[in-house]
Design an enzyme around this catalytic site. Structure first.
Site, PDB file in Angstrom:
ATOM      1  N   ARG A 110     -24.265   1.214  -9.065  1.00  0.00           N
ATOM      2  CA  ARG A 110     -25.157   1.299 -10.222  1.00  0.00           C
ATOM      3  C   ARG A 110     -26.576   1.622  -9.772  1.00  0.00           C
ATOM      4  NH1 ARG A 110     -24.221  -4.188 -13.307  1.00  0.00           N
ATOM      5  NH2 ARG A 110     -26.022  -3.421 -14.483  1.00  0.00           N
ATOM      6  N   CYS A 126     -32.554  -6.417 -12.276  1.00  0.00           N
ATOM      7  CA  CYS A 126     -31.100  -6.224 -12.274  1.00  0.00           C
ATOM      8  C   CYS A 126     -30.749  -5.458 -13.533  1.00  0.00           C
ATOM      9  CB  CYS A 126     -30.373  -7.572 -12.179  1.00  0.00           C
ATOM     10  SG  CYS A 126     -30.755  -8.708 -13.531  1.00  0.00           S
TER      11      CYS A 126
END
Length: 280
Positions: free
Chosen positions: A179, A239
């Site tokens: 990611r 995050c």
């Protein structure tokens, strides 16, 4: 070991959980993609006396972003109803490798309650050791909570944008490597792939041992240094939505970095806009 140290062991909690000033909190949270119901799991089995801390409820209901920090007034109200008042020691746990016990720990500290620690290894370790759980509803006695917001622990979009130029703080991204690189899709629709320019990647699960406990300090330090991260310099963690970023902050706390900030909007905000630069 006292809760102000950031972590407590299952043995410590077993020995102290009946202390009148000690409160236990279940802050388990799962990504929607996992299709698990944290509230239902809490109802079926929780550490006796534990109350449920729901980060999706204890949040800013007016924000389109997931579980953003609530106002100080709302946080105080929710803590009062959970019986988490001034003068209490709090131990937070979860059943998902620090999601979201570390965020609850960060939120409590941000709103001025330093006497909080995370149960090392969480509910999984507690159960593996044969310790007791309960399915009876917990009805807490309300207690006054005084919120004093410490903005040193918080960063917003404009502060992260300004840091692209100032480069005063290291930005550490806790998402998985795919990611971060933009080679794997985000679990939330509508987000671009990639990462904040100049940020460094350290997936939060790389800080967790096989038994679900955080790695020992020497190993934590080695993991940070291997990614070019200096725990002695200012750090902001990020995050997907401000949850696992708190696990990295908790790990840094074990290394003596007491005022690590978290970018609350994280990739849900940065990656969902078109006016923010992205590297991949």
């Amino acid at each position: 070991m006292a809760p102000a140290t950031g972590l407590v062991s299952t043995q410590w909690l077993a020995e102290h959980r009946d202390a009148p000033d000690l409160k236990v909190v279940d802050a388990t949270w799962f990504l929607p993609t996992l299709q698990r119901d944290a509230k239902a799991e809490y109802a079926r089995a929780h550490i006796p006396g534990a109350v449920h801390f729901d980060i999706d409820d204890i949040a800013d209901e007016h924000s389109p972003l997931p579980h953003m920090l609530p106002s100080a007034a709302k946080f105080s109200s929710r803590m009062r109803k959970l019986g988490l008042g001034d003068g209490t020691r709090i131990v937070v746990y979860d059943n998902n490798r620090y999601s979201a016990s570390a965020r609850a720990w960060w939120m409590l500290r941000l709103f001025g309650h330093p006497e909080v620690a995370v149960l090392d290894g969480g509910l999984a370790k507690w159960l593996a050791e044969g310790r007791p759980v309960d399915d009876r509803p917990v009805i807490p006695r309300e207690a006054h909570f005084t919120a004093r917001q410490n903005n040193l622990l918080l960063r917003d979009l404009e502060q992260i944008r300004a840091n692209l130029v100032a480069r005063r703080e290291q930005v550490v991204d806790a998402r998985p490597g795919g990611r971060f690189a933009g080679s794997e899709p985000e679990p939330r629709a509508g987000l671009r792939g990639g990462h904040i320019p100049q940020s460094l990647n350290l997936p939060h699960l790389d800080l967790v041992a096989g038994d679900g406990t955080l790695l020992p300090p020497a190993e934590l330090r080695a993991r940070f240094e291997a990614q070019g991260i200096d725990p002695r310099r200012p750090i902001v963690t990020t995050c997907g939505s401000g949850v696992t970023a708190c696990t990295v902050a908790l790990a840094l706390h074990q290394l003596g970095a007491a005022e690590v900030a978290v970018y609350d909007g994280s990739w849900s905000e940065w990656g969902g806009r078109r006016d923010t630069p992205v590297e991949s």
